[in-house]
Enzyme design. Sequence first.
Site, short mmCIF file in Angstrom:
data_model
loop_
_atom_site.label_atom_id
_atom_site.label_comp_id
_atom_site.label_asym_id
_atom_site.label_seq_id
_atom_site.Cartn_x
_atom_site.Cartn_y
_atom_site.Cartn_z
N ARG A 94 0.84 -1.19 0.00
CA ARG A 94 0.00 0.00 0.00
C ARG A 94 0.88 1.25 0.00
NH1 ARG A 94 -1.80 0.93 4.40
NH2 ARG A 94 -1.08 -0.88 5.55
N TYR A 233 -1.51 -3.57 -6.66
CA TYR A 233 -1.19 -4.39 -5.49
C TYR A 233 -2.18 -4.26 -4.34
CZ TYR A 233 1.94 -7.36 -2.84
OH TYR A 233 2.47 -8.43 -2.18
N LYS A 242 -9.49 -2.29 2.05
CA LYS A 242 -9.20 -1.13 2.89
C LYS A 242 -9.99 0.10 2.44
CE LYS A 242 -6.91 -3.69 5.45
NZ LYS A 242 -5.54 -3.99 5.68
N HIS A 262 -10.23 -2.41 11.78
CA HIS A 262 -9.13 -3.25 11.29
C HIS A 262 -8.89 -4.36 12.31
CE1 HIS A 262 -4.71 -3.25 9.63
NE2 HIS A 262 -5.44 -4.16 9.04
N SER A 284 -1.01 -3.36 10.55
CA SER A 284 -0.63 -4.25 9.45
C SER A 284 0.64 -5.02 9.79
CB SER A 284 -0.42 -3.44 8.18
OG SER A 284 -1.60 -2.73 7.88
N CYS A 286 1.16 -7.20 12.10
CA CYS A 286 1.44 -7.30 13.54
C CYS A 286 0.70 -8.47 14.19
CB CYS A 286 1.09 -6.00 14.24
SG CYS A 286 2.25 -4.68 13.85
N LYS A 288 -2.53 -10.23 13.17
CA LYS A 288 -3.97 -10.54 13.13
C LYS A 288 -4.25 -11.93 12.54
CE LYS A 288 -5.15 -6.86 10.95
NZ LYS A 288 -3.79 -6.29 10.96
N THR A 289 -3.67 -12.20 11.36
CA THR A 289 -3.94 -13.50 10.74
C THR A 289 -3.48 -14.62 11.65
OG1 THR A 289 -3.74 -12.51 8.55
CG2 THR A 289 -3.52 -14.90 8.68
N ASN A 290 -2.34 -14.41 12.31
CA ASN A 290 -1.84 -15.45 13.21
C ASN A 290 -2.78 -15.69 14.38
OD1 ASN A 290 1.15 -16.59 12.83
ND2 ASN A 290 0.90 -14.65 11.76
N ASP A 309 -8.95 -9.75 9.29
CA ASP A 309 -8.44 -8.41 8.97
C ASP A 309 -9.43 -7.28 9.22
OD1 ASP A 309 -6.05 -7.03 7.90
OD2 ASP A 309 -7.38 -6.39 6.29
N SER A 400 5.18 -10.10 0.71
CA SER A 400 4.56 -11.08 -0.20
C SER A 400 3.33 -11.66 0.50
CB SER A 400 5.55 -12.17 -0.59
OG SER A 400 6.11 -12.78 0.56
N ARG A 401 2.35 -12.06 -0.30
CA ARG A 401 1.03 -12.40 0.26
C ARG A 401 0.44 -13.64 -0.37
NH1 ARG A 401 -1.36 -8.68 4.31
NH2 ARG A 401 0.20 -7.07 4.46
N ASN A 530 0.13 -17.59 22.69
CA ASN A 530 -0.73 -16.44 23.01
C ASN A 530 -2.07 -16.90 23.59
OD1 ASN A 530 1.23 -14.62 22.16
ND2 ASN A 530 0.49 -14.60 20.05
P1 GTP Z 1 -1.97 -7.52 7.69
O1 GTP Z 1 -2.50 -8.57 6.80
O2 GTP Z 1 -0.91 -6.68 7.05
O3 GTP Z 1 -3.02 -6.66 8.30
O4 GTP Z 1 -1.11 -8.28 8.86
P2 GTP Z 1 -1.55 -9.14 10.16
O5 GTP Z 1 -1.83 -8.22 11.29
O6 GTP Z 1 -2.58 -10.12 9.79
O7 GTP Z 1 -0.18 -9.88 10.53
P3 GTP Z 1 0.22 -11.44 10.46
O8 GTP Z 1 -0.59 -12.31 11.36
O9 GTP Z 1 0.27 -11.84 9.03
O10 GTP Z 1 1.70 -11.41 11.06
C1 GTP Z 1 2.71 -10.61 10.51
C2 GTP Z 1 4.05 -11.06 10.99
O11 GTP Z 1 4.10 -11.06 12.43
C3 GTP Z 1 4.39 -12.49 10.55
O12 GTP Z 1 5.72 -12.52 10.08
C4 GTP Z 1 4.24 -13.29 11.80
O13 GTP Z 1 5.08 -14.41 11.82
C5 GTP Z 1 4.58 -12.30 12.92
N1 GTP Z 1 3.85 -12.64 14.18
C6 GTP Z 1 2.53 -12.89 14.31
N2 GTP Z 1 2.21 -13.24 15.60
C7 GTP Z 1 3.37 -13.19 16.29
C8 GTP Z 1 3.70 -13.44 17.67
O14 GTP Z 1 2.86 -13.79 18.52
N3 GTP Z 1 5.00 -13.29 18.02
C9 GTP Z 1 5.96 -12.90 17.11
N4 GTP Z 1 7.22 -12.77 17.54
N5 GTP Z 1 5.69 -12.67 15.80
C10 GTP Z 1 4.42 -12.81 15.39
C1 SPV Z 2 -2.75 -4.34 5.54
O1 SPV Z 2 -1.78 -3.70 5.11
O2 SPV Z 2 -3.27 -4.10 6.66
C2 SPV Z 2 -3.30 -5.44 4.72
C3 SPV Z 2 -2.82 -5.60 3.36
O3 SPV Z 2 -4.17 -6.17 5.19
S1 SPV Z 2 -3.61 -4.54 2.24
O4 SPV Z 2 -4.85 -5.20 1.79
O5 SPV Z 2 -2.71 -4.33 1.10
O6 SPV Z 2 -3.94 -3.29 2.87
MN MN Z 3 -4.62 -5.58 7.39
#
Ligand code: GTP
Ligand code: SPV
Ligand code: MN
Length: 620
Positions: A94, A233, A242, A262, A284, A286, A288-290, A309, A400-401, A530
């Site tokens: 973005r 992208y 978004k 978000h 972003s 940080c 969320k997906t995890n 998300d 990368s996604r 967690n």
């Molecule tokens: P967006 O899609 O950009 O909104 O991201 P998101 O908030 O969904 O983040 P995501 O879960 O994809 O995690 C982003 C990065 O943070 C990855 O490289 C993960 O491995 C790392 N991460 C996630 N959870 C943890 C955690 O509990 N501890 C640590 N050290 N890293 C984490």
């Molecule tokens: C973010 O950056 O928070 C994402 C990826 O989820 S994007 O859809 O490109 O904004």
């Molecule tokens: Mn996001």
Amino acid sequence: MAIADITRPTTSAPASASGDLPSISGPGMDALIEWVGEIAALTKPDRIHWVSGSRAENEALLREQVEQGKLIKLNPEWRPGSYLARSHPSDVARTEARTFIASEREEDAGPTNNWVAPSEIRATITPLFDGSMRGRTMYVVPFSMGAVGGPLSHIGVQVTDSAYAVTSIGIMTRVGTDVLREIANGAAWVKTVHSVGAPLAPGEEDVAWPCNDEKYIVHFPDTLEVWSYGSGYGGNAILAKKCFALRIASVIGRGEGWMAEHMLLIRVISPQGKAYHIAAAFPSACGKTNLAMLRPTIPGWRVETLGDDIAWLRPGEDGRLWAINPEAGFFGVAPGTGESTNVTAVETLWGNTIFTNVALRPDGDVWWEGLTDEPPAELIDWEGNPWTPASGRPAAHPNSRFTVRADQCPQIADDWDAPEGVPIDAILFGGRRATNVPLVVEATDWAHGVFLGSTISSERTAAAEGTVGELRRDPFAMLPFCGYNMADYFGHWIKMGQKLRFDRAPRIFQVNWFRKGTDGRFLWPGFGDNSRVIEWIVRRVDGEVPAIDSPIGRLPRIEDLNLDGIEVPAEDLEELFAVDPQSWLHEADLTEEFFGVFDGRIPAPLNAELAALRYRLKSS
Ligand code: GTP
Ligand code: SPV
Ligand code: MN
């Protein structure tokens, strides 16, 4: 299969699914057809394709992109129905600096957004869109955010000259003729226009990832429109995400009394079988997906995924806060996703996935940093160059996604797309903070929780352009995504709390998985562990455990944290919860500075929270 076999482009042929205007009639249809005609008259595409959302159409679009060298078909033996896209190296995230809020009045956009006057920006972008789709197909994509016709759902239409965007929107939203029927019957819809800004002269050969150095992502909150130019992208191109579901939806929600956030959404199930619903806002990349796909490491606990998300939340007649995930897929960060961190994501990606900017293996599968501990001996990197572990650069781009349907997730909740959503028990705010912020803190009440949300700061990640690691304010993880003045948005949060029954409002917590020791390593194991923090949160919701009052909020007693089966040294635990009054007084000064940017518009309850925080810190 050798790489050459699966990457070789062949001659191009048009997508076979018809793309004809469907024979649906109704009062709303004429307005849509008229608007599509206007956009076509401006952008001058060679063809118009009405997207039906059918399987045959999707397959034809994918096939066509492979034939044009825009997608690489992965080896179906390892990754059936899956593809790799490589973006232009200048178009990888973005572009916040090129994202604009064009409200009539500057103060409606507020100091944290790039404001531009609607008439001025229209004068700038209209000439850019003039003829921008020459030589290309203009796709018309009707989509629903939330179940089609649901009480919290909203409809949009994206016109785009990118087939990659069409196939991505098909995964991320509900696309199809049933949405058109809603529009025909008079449902309101948001207009979104997207062009990669790369018209083709007659006979000119296309490139793998068309885009333009000049980029504009423009939102018109007063007329509920989005115009995006120059980028293919992610959030720049999948306008449902978004641009619509956060920036425009936040404006709609302010008017209608709901919130576009978000946030991930999960259902946590205790060993006794009791279900709790948690929404969590982290910036972003940080986590969320995890967290959305959490596999608890503590026995008996389960998590079901609802969204990763975006959440739309609305006070219900029962005084609770109800939430849906408006999306239908995941656009997740690949690096760091592996067996040891997020096995659920790895399983979700078994097939039917579009990968963007990851590395390609010699056997026609994909790889990225963190998928396995050991990198393969050789790869083709995200830019298409040969790579070995000795190359000294990442094989996959840090942003990368993967793009994959939500229902492929093995732990998706059966009712994840229930139109009425789920009632929220707890809201979490988090960020990436190496120092100061404890593993978990509970807010004392709603206003204090809103204060915690409004003061979130986080180290920047690769999800947007900018300097990775730099600390910045990201209130509610919404800094790049709020479509109006953030001070008014804070006020909207305060008001939403007043709509909830005080004993049924979600409890609010701040979490930080990313605190580091002086030696630079993470103090907390994170990921599946967690769940230990989630367990404490749920026990607090049920009033089962006391907490320790601190100047910044309520902290757990160490003995209430379930640490069975992990070794966290006592000094690390102490450090994870340390609250240093001096550092926090400094944080308070920075908060005052941040609030000051809003020219007196910060709601009084938040200024009162800041004053109370300082008082508690000074008298502690
Ligand atoms: P967006 O899609 O950009 O909104 O991201 P998101 O908030 O969904 O983040 P995501 O879960 O994809 O995690 C982003 C990065 O943070 C990855 O490289 C993960 O491995 C790392 N991460 C996630 N959870 C943890 C955690 O509990 N501890 C640590 N050290 N890293 C984490
Ligand atoms: C973010 O950056 O928070 C994402 C990826 O989820 S994007 O859809 O490109 O904004
Ligand atoms: Mn996001």
